[in-house]
Design a protein around this motif. Structure first.
Motif: not given
Length: 581
Positions: A435-443
């Motif tokens: 598994t790969l878990r990521c957190s996104v950061v927007g503008a």
């Protein structure tokens, strides 16, 4: 009738390195190149130019960073001209060496001009077989250049060793080969035959995990290093029969089509000397009528489990309290787990491995002798996840295995698993997943930029006048405002008892969280693509049953000579397995 009027070759800096006119009066290279470059990338292989006189259709290919352009002002067959360009590039590469370099073409213009003259006569495509071109055009050699520089006769046989006398000009041998794709007087010290079956996967999966389409495009690369003129018979087999599995077959001109029509799966041919593509085919892994059955489209259908591919992945989006996380799960098929040293089982059909070169092994990807049909090996596993434009960065990337490659601002991330991690996962059997878990950061939104927490430094938006000669309006107390924050003039500077500080009321936390979840939903990926390579296994199940030499029809091989035979299988998926979410 197809007509090739000229050929222009440009280097990576768009400098003209070769111009060869076959017929008519085509547009010059200085006129044709700007019109071609005026089209935005990606440029198609065929471009219509109505501004020329007469209007011209330009065919183009790019190989080894060299641009090949061919204009045609008459009605022509585009696929034929494009294939001619590929044959020209392959012939130049065969004579001058790989890769194609502009310096080599310029240094051996005499050889290239002879090749073009043999391959196209007055605009009509003629001889394009490399073996036949070897008899007509003399390849450059180091000894030829050395003797030419010192003023001595430089006639010499070609590098491939055609067996011609040095005094016999090219193309004038009295014993010319009756087979147009094979050179005359072929001699090899070691007689060898190699068959390489290569398949590329193209699979599309729905968000529910059901396959929408699955195709395997195969090529049969053949290498012949046999003296004389051998006559070979190659037999293929597949579960369910070749006629029911293989569709849209294409063959080299050396294959006898009548034999294939009578006995599907059997190819009789006299091979060219060296390496060439014997045949190509396409296999629908789901069957031609898969989408016509409603049962295959219902949730919980077992079609995904019947699809015989070694790895799949799924993407879950909008995870976490604010929906800012997504998870990619890579699943390796339990069908390819190790079967132990007691017997090698073919991963494609579950039967004992058969065919040329098969040896007993330990299973898929595990063992000391991997990469064969009895012990296939998976490598180069890469999961690529395209990201929307609004993603500014990934704050956290947590892979359970392998490593992740991503830089802020990239359009996608790559998750790579080395071969040792793949082998370790396959040993787990049913639990072979990572598994790969990521957190996104927007503008940043307005609330994050201007509305801070209790400990944030908030700049005042009020305007202050510092005129020394006296201001028209009274200036607020700068010292008090600097120490205590912004002043509320309607409150007389007293504020709420804490130094005159006045803050805007923060919005509802639930409403703010819901707004954040909606914005993060737009930052989630919509698909993921999977790449891998498997040695010793084919997705279609096609195998080489036998490769025999017909001694009655063969000539020049010698009595009792048995060539060495070898077969290899390779399945490659370069972003070929696409999973939508």
């Amino acid at each position: 009738m197809s007509q090739v009027e000229a050929l222009y070759i440009f280097d990576e800096h768009n400098n003209l390195i070769l111009e060869h006119v076959f017929c008519a009066r085509p547009p010059s290279a200085s006129v044709l190149l700007p019109l071609y470059l005026a089209h935005p990338d990606p440029r198609p292989s065929l471009i219509y130019l109505p501004s020329t006189n007469p209007p011209t259709l330009v065919h183009s290919i790019i190989q080894d960073r060299l641009l090949f352009l061919t204009p045609s002002s008459v009605d022509t067959e585009p696929l034929l001209v494009l294939e001619f360009l590929h044959r020209v590039a392959d012939a130049i590469e065969d004579f001058l060496g790989s890769p194609l370099l502009a310096s080599r073409i310029e240094a051996h213009y005499d050889v290239v001009a002879q090749l073009l003259g043999e391959m196209c006569d007055a605009g009509i495509i003629a001889n394009t077989e490399n073996n036949a071109l070897r008899d007509a055009v003399e390849a450059p050699s180091f000894m030829k250049n050395l003797l030419g520089n010192v003023g001595l006769p430089s006639s010499s046989p070609s590098l491939a060793g055609s067996g011609r006398s040095a005094l016999t000009p090219p193309g004038t041998s009295p014993t010319a080969s009756p087979v147009p794709w094979r050179r005359t007087n072929v001699r090899h010290t070691s007689n060898e035959l190699y068959v390489d079956l290569v398949e590329t996967l193209s699979v599309t999966m729905s968000p529910s995990g059901r396959p929408l389409s699955a195709f395997a495009n195969g090529s049969i690369a053949f290498t012949s290093k046999v003296s004389g003129v051998p006559d070979l018979i190659l037999r293929l087999e597949a579960p369910g029969g070749i006629a029911n599995v293989v569709s849209l077959p294409v063959f080299h001109p050396c294959v006898r089509l009548a034999r294939w029509r009578e006995r599907p799966g059997e190819m009789s041919f006299v091979p060219p000397d060296g390496r060439f593509v014997l045949a190509g085919y396409e296999v629908d892994l789901l069957g031609p009528d898969y989408l016509l059955h409603q049962a295959n489209l219902k949730p919980g259908s077992s079609s995904a489990t019947n699809l015989n591919i070694p790895a799949t992945c799924e993407v879950k989006t909008s995870l976490g309290s604010l929906g800012a996380e997504f998870e990619v799960r890579l699943q390796l098929s339990s069908r390819f787990k190790s079967s132990g040293p007691s017997g090698g089982i073919s991963a494609s059909s579950g039967r004992p491995a058969a065919g040329l070169g098969s040896r007993a092994g330990s299973g898929f990807g595990i063992g000391g002798n991997t990469g064969t049909s009895a012990a296939p090996q998976m490598s180069d596993v890469v999961v690529r996840v395209p990201l929307p434009r609004g993603v500014r960065n990934l704050s956290e990337m947590r892979p359970s295995r392998g490593e992740v490659q991503y830089a802020p601002g990239d359009s996608s991330l790559e998750w790579r698993l080395p071969t040792k991690d793949v082998s370790a996962l396959l040993q787990l059997g049913m639990g072979a997943s990572a598994t790969l878990r990521c957190s996104v950061v927007g503008a940043l939104d307005e609330d994050e930029e201007l509305d801070g927490g209790p400990g944030d430094n908030v700049l005042s938006v009020n305007r202050y006048d510092y005129d020394e000669g006296g201001a028209t309006s009274p200036a607020p107390a700068v010292d008090a405002g600097y120490q205590s924050g912004s002043l509320d003039p309607t409150n007389g500077g007293s504020g709420n008892g804490s130094g005159g500080v006045s803050r805007t009321r923060s919005p509802d936390p639930d409403a703010k969280a819901e707004k954040k979840r909606r914005s993060n939903r737009l930052l989630m990926p919509s698909s993921a693509s999977l790449s891998f390579q498997v040695k010793g296994w084919l997705a279609s199940g096609v195998k080489v049953e036998s490769l025999n030499l017909d001694h009655r029809k063969s000539r020049g091989l010698g009595a009792g000579v048995t060539p060495y035979k070898g077969v290899k299988y390779l399945t490659a998926s370069k972003d070929g397995v696409e999973v939508r979410c």
